[in-house]
Design an enzyme around this catalytic site. Structure first.
Site, PDB file in Angstrom:
ATOM      1  N   HIS A   1       0.832  -1.206   0.000  1.00  0.00           N
ATOM      2  CA  HIS A   1       0.000   0.000   0.000  1.00  0.00           C
ATOM      3  C   HIS A   1       0.868   1.258   0.000  1.00  0.00           C
ATOM      4  O   HIS A   1       0.623   2.198  -0.759  1.00  0.00           O
ATOM      5  CB  HIS A   1      -0.919   0.014   1.226  1.00  0.00           C
ATOM      6  CG  HIS A   1      -2.189  -0.766   1.047  1.00  0.00           C
ATOM      7  ND1 HIS A   1      -2.192  -2.127   0.830  1.00  0.00           N
ATOM      8  CD2 HIS A   1      -3.491  -0.372   1.052  1.00  0.00           C
ATOM      9  CE1 HIS A   1      -3.451  -2.539   0.724  1.00  0.00           C
ATOM     10  NE2 HIS A   1      -4.253  -1.497   0.846  1.00  0.00           N
TER      11      HIS A   1
ATOM     12  N   HIS B   1       1.064  -3.839   9.255  1.00  0.00           N
ATOM     13  CA  HIS B   1       2.452  -3.697   8.816  1.00  0.00           C
ATOM     14  C   HIS B   1       3.332  -3.241   9.969  1.00  0.00           C
ATOM     15  O   HIS B   1       2.896  -2.482  10.843  1.00  0.00           O
ATOM     16  CB  HIS B   1       2.571  -2.670   7.680  1.00  0.00           C
ATOM     17  CG  HIS B   1       2.349  -3.244   6.321  1.00  0.00           C
ATOM     18  ND1 HIS B   1       3.189  -4.194   5.757  1.00  0.00           N
ATOM     19  CD2 HIS B   1       1.385  -2.999   5.400  1.00  0.00           C
ATOM     20  CE1 HIS B   1       2.731  -4.500   4.551  1.00  0.00           C
ATOM     21  NE2 HIS B   1       1.643  -3.797   4.316  1.00  0.00           N
TER      22      HIS B   1
END
Length: 242
Positions: free
Chosen positions: A153, A202
């Site tokens: 992302h 993440h």
């Protein structure tokens, strides 16, 4: 008086294009070196403690399933993380491509599609190569299926938003407008990365690597675009009359 300094700076840049390109190349090389150092540190496990500490700072003490802040902040995190999703980035690229088509900037459109397309391939290869597990310290606030490093992302947000920002800024004559467009692109990229850590999907170093890789790609995009323009293969950058 300030406007005179700005105009003088623009004129100086036009007379020293190679120096400007050299400066951009220097920044790109520093970013590549930083990325290489980060990859080495992650591979050696030296960033584990830092990653854990930052991730835990974004969680409510005593309840790791609850991100810090009110409910609406968590909802905003989901909205912001969607800005780095495949559907939004593809749609954004298509919208920008139509923009260039309407301005008869065919080369810019093709170049944008090639830049984003190759960026997607690069991101996928990097994930498969490093194959870092996702954080298991906190529950995930978003569905994930791929590896963790680098953050797809964050990397794709940087590639798409920064590349589009650079290409659109090139066709705007006003310096203030150019700066504004690039600032928006940078802001979107930063917000997407932060949201990925906030959602617990993440490690912070995943996001940092994504930012660096995407930023390098965008800077290379700018340098190649300028080189193609000089050779007559791409539209020249627009400038204010000064």
């Amino acid at each position: 008086m300030k406007s005179e300094y700005v105009i003088a700076l623009i004129k100086w840049s036009r007379r020293h294009v190679e120096l400007t390109t050299l400066s951009l190349l220097s920044v790109t090389l520093v970013a590549i070196w930083t990325l290489a150092e980060l990859i080495e540190e992650v591979a050696e496990g030296s960033t584990q403690s830092l990653d854990r500490d930052i991730l835990l700072l974004l969680r409510t003490s005593g309840d790791l399933s609850d991100p810090i802040g009110p409910w609406w902040l968590e909802e905003m995190g989901r909205d912001l993380t969607a800005l780095g999703g495949v559907a939004v980035l593809v749609l954004t690229t298509l919208i920008a491509s139509v923009f260039f088509l309407l301005r008869h900037r065919w080369t810019s459109m093709l170049y944008l599609v090639a830049t984003v397309g190759s960026g997607i391939v690069l991101s996928s290869i990097a994930k498969e190569f490093f194959d870092r597990p996702r954080p298991d310290l906190v529950p995930h606030g978003s569905m994930v299926q791929t590896a963790s490093f680098p953050s797809g992302h964050s990397m794709m947000a940087a590639i798409v938003y920064l590349s589009i920002g650079v290409l659109i800024a090139r066709v705007q004559p006003g310096l203030i407008l150019k700066v504004y467009i690039l600032m928006v692109a940078v802001l979107l990229t930063i917000l997407v990365g932060i949201s990925r850590v906030y959602m617990g999907v993440h490690w912070p170093t995943d996001v940092a690597a994504g930012w660096l890789a995407g930023g390098v790609w965008a800077m290379i995009c700018l340098m190649v675009a300028d080189r193609l323009a000089k050779r007559g293969h791409m539209e020249h950058e627009a400038h204010e009359d000064a």
